[in-house]
Every structure is written in structure tokens, then in C-alpha cells.
Design an enzyme around this catalytic site. Structure first.
Site, PDB file in Angstrom:
ATOM      1  N   HIS A 542      11.906  27.970  13.605  1.00 11.02           N
ATOM      2  CA  HIS A 542      12.325  28.860  12.514  1.00 11.02           C
ATOM      3  C   HIS A 542      11.134  29.541  11.837  1.00 11.02           C
ATOM      4  O   HIS A 542      11.313  30.473  11.055  1.00 11.02           O
ATOM      5  CB  HIS A 542      13.152  28.085  11.484  1.00 11.02           C
ATOM      6  CG  HIS A 542      14.223  28.904  10.833  1.00 11.02           C
ATOM      7  ND1 HIS A 542      14.219  30.281  10.836  1.00 11.02           N
ATOM      8  CD2 HIS A 542      15.351  28.529  10.166  1.00 11.02           C
ATOM      9  CE1 HIS A 542      15.276  30.726  10.190  1.00 11.02           C
ATOM     10  NE2 HIS A 542      15.987  29.690   9.776  1.00 11.02           N
ATOM     11  N   ASP A 546      13.744  34.105  13.347  1.00 15.06           N
ATOM     12  CA  ASP A 546      14.751  34.086  12.281  1.00 15.06           C
ATOM     13  C   ASP A 546      16.130  33.843  12.875  1.00 15.06           C
ATOM     14  O   ASP A 546      16.360  34.057  14.080  1.00 15.06           O
ATOM     15  CB  ASP A 546      14.745  35.413  11.533  1.00 15.06           C
ATOM     16  CG  ASP A 546      13.431  35.669  10.798  1.00 15.06           C
ATOM     17  OD1 ASP A 546      12.772  34.681  10.421  1.00 15.06           O
ATOM     18  OD2 ASP A 546      13.068  36.846  10.622  1.00 15.06           O
TER      19      ASP A 546
END
Length: 570
Positions: A542, A546
């Protein structure tokens, strides 16, 4: 005429030793330069060694199955010229069988080669430097301590994996004592002396520092340490702290010098059960025979030292119906169970655990799951397999199609085909797609690599997946075939379940995990129909990917697999 000693070269980064698989020459043979001498095997690959000189073979060191240390002697030649071992030949205290077993020796290129076993001379005494003379004057006769040698460049400690001897055993010089594991390889340690084992330092799973004590012997002649006289000459067992490690010490009965006798004919042999999650002990010949018979060694009880599996154990296992022995029940089916079982996580299983923990600790995972209608894909796959039946083309599974979908989807999102160095803060994007294939092997989870997946058609991809996965499972994979992946597929096949949360193969930033294909009732155009459906579970770093980008990537894969004709268009 001169004398030339060919020593085992460094056959891979971090490799401290290799197993001698086969000789291609014999004593008395005349060989030419670059002629094949022997086959050796490391944890990563099988390597052919060729002769660096032309000459006549005068000695071969080791039999097939023996582990040879890097820098240890393999072949001795009589050559034209001076050779490379004049200084050794002029030392009458060193025999040809001890070349490479002594302290640092000069190699052909003038560099020093330090071997795993401590130096020793013909009479069993430890060869000591001038700085050790004073200490030797204080050493008590008969006491010898074998310390953990340097088993690899930069290694400060090693994990004790298994003992092959027990307190009270009589061992010979070069007999296998223990297995230790570093970050690079598993190394078998052999005894530098002949004697009786009086103490073993540490249990399996213990981290032992280089130079720390491993085994204490009672030997003939002068030892190398001062003895601590026992308070009671009778056999006794005690647990004493030494160097921060657990030391199990048993004083052997007076006069014990004979090895344990084999069991008498007609008597049963005690076979030790294997420990789940730990690689069973067995010789390469036994492993090969087990593979040929389709027997899984973790289920075979061993009767050798430390539970080592022998050929007879395989025979007994097969004679019993190829099933692990299960104690007969002595009570009701519904009788309450008592007790607990503790299994130490050691060896390769511990390395895998550390790798998984590091990935989870360092990478903030985001997992995205989507269902994919693979009815058209399965129809295409069945059609191609039927069309190619009887040809030399491989049978296609779903993996080559998923691999192609990943390659195409990465064109629009190259940041997903990357390595992230979080310490340096650098993301390295790769143009080539080197696809890792997470594979379960007898030695644990490995990730062989299909290189340049972007340049392969489905048949070539299928062949390469089968080749590298097979090499990982049989232990013949080379180092470069197990490293360098840029994105990974992890498939559980028919056991794939409904959904899972795959762990990213650090330092990659994404992993794709197909689940099992099954028929489901779904709604299409207002009608309930049966379709072949597959869930796709994927995880992303992450910090780099995204949630929106992860969804776009998976949706692109979904579209390609649901319309498989588009996989090779454009």
C-alpha cells in the site's frame, strides 16, 4: 614431474560445501585440460567440474555421497612442471589423505583457504600455532572440544539442525556429527578426531556462535582443553550452562570405546518418527530411491543415528502398506485425549517463518478479491488441449493464461512490476516480467522464477513453469532460478478455496493468487445460469500501490481472462 592438487572451487555464493555425486575419472587415468572430473551437488544445482590441468590422476578424495568443503582437495595429479603442492609434498607429517584438512593452506593462486574442520595431524593430535603452545601445556590428556568452524563468509552463528551422534557414541575421524544451517546453506559437520562423545552442546534449533563448543570427546593421546574432573566417576547426567548454551553431559562408563553393535538377527529395530515441518535425515541415494518409489520421506520412521532414514526403513515402510505406523487404539472412539505435543520450528521451516514475518512486518498489505467468469477461458483451454493431444506440446493449465494476463496488465501499470527498497526509499521498476511461481516442495515453500514471461507464448510458459517448479521440488534448481522475481503468482490449485490473503514476496510490491475454479449459479441478463467461476485474491504494497490502482490492475486481468482472445491481441 610435479604434483597438482585440485581443490573444490566456490560453486555458488554462500556455499560452504558440496556433495560429491559421481566420479568421471579413476586413479591412473590420464586426463586432458577441461576434461570432466566429477559431478557435485549443492543446495541449488548440480555442477560438472572440469580439470584445470593435464596429467595423470594419482588420488581421488571422497566417495559419492560425501560432503566436501569448499577449498578441500578433490583430485591429485602428476603433471609436467612444478605443480602447486611442493610445500605440502615436502612436509612428511601430512599425508595425502589430510591435504585440505590442515590449517590455512596455500592454493594455486596464492590465497589462503580455510577449511571447515580443525587441523589435525596423523596421530590425531590437534595441530596448533605457536600462540597455542602455552595453552597446550595445560591441556589435559584425552579431552578434545570441537568448536563450530567458520561455515561461510560473514557468518557469525549457525542454527543447529540435527545431531547425528549421541553421548557415549564412539566416532571415527570424518564421521558425520551434526547438521547446521546458515542463511545460505545447510552444512554437515564431520569429526576431526576419533574418540568417544562425552558432551553435546545445544539442542536442535539452538543458535551456535562461530567458535562456540559443539562436541566434547574423550580421545587417545593429548587433547586440546583442560578437563574438569568429575565429582563422581560413575555414569551420571547433568545439565550445565556453558557459553550461554545448554550442555548435556554424560560420563561414559570406564573403558567404553566400542561402537554400538548392530541388532541381532530376528530382533526388531527401533525407528524414530520424523518431526513434522523438519526435513528428514537421509542420504542422497535414499532420497532418490524415495522419489522413484513415490514415497514421502517425512512419513518414514528412521532407524539410523538421530532418526536417519536408511534403505531398510523404506523397505519396512513399503511392506507396511506405505502408511505411517499408527498405534492401535486401546480405548473408546470417544475417549478423551490427554497431553500435548511441542514441535520446535527449526531449519528451513524457521527460515520460511522469518521471511513471512519480515514481509508482513515491513509491508502494509492491501488485499483485493474479485470473481472472474472463466467459462470461455476453460472452453478455449479444453479445445487447445484436445487439438494438441498426441503432439509434443504440453497440456495447458490455467496458469499460463493468468501469467499472460498479468504481463498485459502490467503494461499500463509498470510500478506494480517493481522492487521497493524501503531503507533507501527507491522503487526500481523492471521492464522484464520475471514471474515467481510459489511452489510447495518437500523442502518447504520456494519461489522458482519464469524469466521474461512477456516474451513467451502459452506453451512456452507452460513448459517453463513445469521445468522450474520441478527443479525446485527435486532440489536441482540453480540459484538464478530461485531469485530475481519481480511479481509472484501463488496458486493452491484444486485446494485454492474461496478466498485467501497472499503475503507479498519481499521486496516485490504485488502478488496474485488464483483460487479454485468451480461451477456456480450466477445471474446473466436476468437469467440464472451455471458458469465456471474463479476468485482472484491479490495483495499489494500500500506504500506503492493505492487501492484504486490495485482495483484497476485486477479489473484489467478480469477483462482479459473473461475474453481470452484479447490476451494476444496488440
Amino acid at each position: 614431474m610435479g604434483r597438482f592438487v585440485f581443490k573444490l572451487p566456490d560453486v555458488g555464493e554462500g556455499t560452504a560445501e558440496a556433495e560429491l555425486v559421481a566420479w568421471h575419472v579413476a586413479v591412473g587415468d590420464t586426463v586432458s585440460e577441461d576434461q570432466i572430473l566429477a559431478d557435485i551437488m549443492t543446495d541449488k544445482a548440480t555442477v560438472e567440474l572440469t580439470s584445470p590441468v593435464a596429467g595423470t590422476v594419482t588420488a581421488l578424495h571422497g566417495e559419492p555421497g560425501v560432503m566436501s568443503p569448499v577449498g578441500g582437495p578433490l583430485v591429485e595429479f602428476e603433471v609436467e612442471g612444478a605443480g602447486n603442492s611442493e610445500s605440502v609434498a615436502q612436509n612428511p607429517s601430512v599425508s595425502s589423505q589430510e591435504l585440505g584438512s590442515t590449517s590455512p593452506s596455500a592454493s594455486a593462486d596464492g590465497e589462503e583457504t580455510v577449511l571447515a574442520s580443525p587441523p589435525h595431524s596423523q596421530n590425531g593430535e590437534v595441530a596448533r600455532s605457536d600462540s597455542e603452545v602455552t595453552e597446550g601445556l595445560l591441556a589435559a590428556p584425552g579431552n578434545y572440544v570441537f568448536k563450530l568452524p567458520d561455515v561461510g563468509e560473514g557468518t557469525a552463528e549457525a542454527e543447529l539442525v540435527a545431531w547425528h551422534v549421541a553421548v557415549g557414541d564412539t566416532v571415527t575421524e570424518d564421521q558425520l556429527l551434526a547438521e547446521v544451517m546458515t542463511d545460505k546453506a545447510t552444512v554437515e559437520l564431520t569429526s576431526p578426531v576419533a574418540g568417544v562423545v562425552t558432551a553435546l552442546h545445544g539442542d536442535a534449533g539452538t543458535q551456535v556462535p562461530v567458535g562456540g563448543p559443539l562436541v566434547r570427546f574423550d580421545v587417545e593421546g593429548k587433547g586440546n582443553v583442560t578437563a574438569s574432573p568429575p565429582s563422581n566417576p560413575a555414569p551420571q547426567a547433568s545439565v550445565l550452562p556453558e557459553g550461554g548454551q545448554t550442555t548435556r553431559t554424560v560420563s561414559p562408563p570406564p573403558g567404553r570405546r566400542q561402537a554400538a553393535q548392530p541388532p541381532e538377527a530376528g530382533k526388531s529395530v527401533s525407528r524414530a518418527p520424523q518431526t513434522p515441518g523438519v526435513r528428514p535425515l537421509a542420504s542422497p541415494a535414499v532420497r532418490k530411491r524415495a522419489r522413484e518409489l513415490g514415497v514421502e520421506l517425512p512419513f518414514v520412521p528412521g532407524s539410523g543415528p538421530a532418526g536417519r532414514i536408511e534403505h531398510g526403513d523404506l523397505d519396512a515402510f513399503l511392506a507396511g502398506g506405505s502408511r505411517p505406523a499408527v498405534p492401535a487404539s486401546t480405548g473408546s472412539t470417544y475417549a478423551p485425549a490427554e497431553g500435548t505435543t511441542e514441535v520446535r520450528i527449526i531449519g528451513l521451516r524457521r527460515k520460511i517463518a522469518e521471511k513471512m514475518a519480515e514481509s508482513v512486518r515491513r509491508i502494509p498489505h492491501i488485499t483485493y478479491v474479485e470473481e472472474i467468469d472463466v467459462t470461455a477461458l476453460e472452453d478455449l483451454r479444453a479445445h487447445l488441449n484436445a487439438q494438441n493431444k498426441g503432439s509434443d506440446r504440453p497440456k495447458l493449465t490455467v496458469l499460463p493464461f493468468i501469467a499472460r494476463a498479468i504481463v498485459v496488465a502490467l503494461r499500463d501499470q509498470p510500478q506494480i512490476n517493481s522492487h521497493y527498497d524501503d531503507e533507501a526509499g527507491v522503487l526500481t521498476q523492471h521492464a522484464a516480467v520475471h514471474l515467481g511461481i510459489a511452489a510447495q516442495t518437500p523442502n518447504g515453500l520456494m519461489v522458482p522464477v519464469v524469466r521474461h514471461a512477456e516474451a513467451r507464448d502459452p506453451y512456452d510458459t507452460a513448459l517453463e513453469i513445469a521445468r522450474v517448479s520441478g527443479a525446485a521440488k527435486d532440489g536441482s534448481a540453480k540459484r538464478e532460478e530461485l531469485t530475481g522475481s519481480t511479481i509472484t503468482i501463488t496458486s493452491l490449485g484444486t485446494l485454492g478455496g474461496v478466498v485467501h490473503t497472499p503475503i507479498i514476496n519481499h521486496p516485490e510490491v504485488a502478488i496474485v493468487g488464483p483460487n479454485k475454479i468451480e461451477e456456480r449459479v450466477v445471474v446473466r441478463n436476468g437469467q440464472m445460469v451455471v458458469r465456471k467461476m474463479m476468485n482472484l485474491s491479490s495483495s499489494f504494497d500500500h506504500r506503492i500501490v493505492d487501492g484504486h490502482d490495485a482495483a484497476v490492475f485486477v479489473q484489467r486481468i478480469k477483462g482479459l481472462l473473461e475474453q481470452p482472445a484479447t490476451l494476444w491481441m496488440g
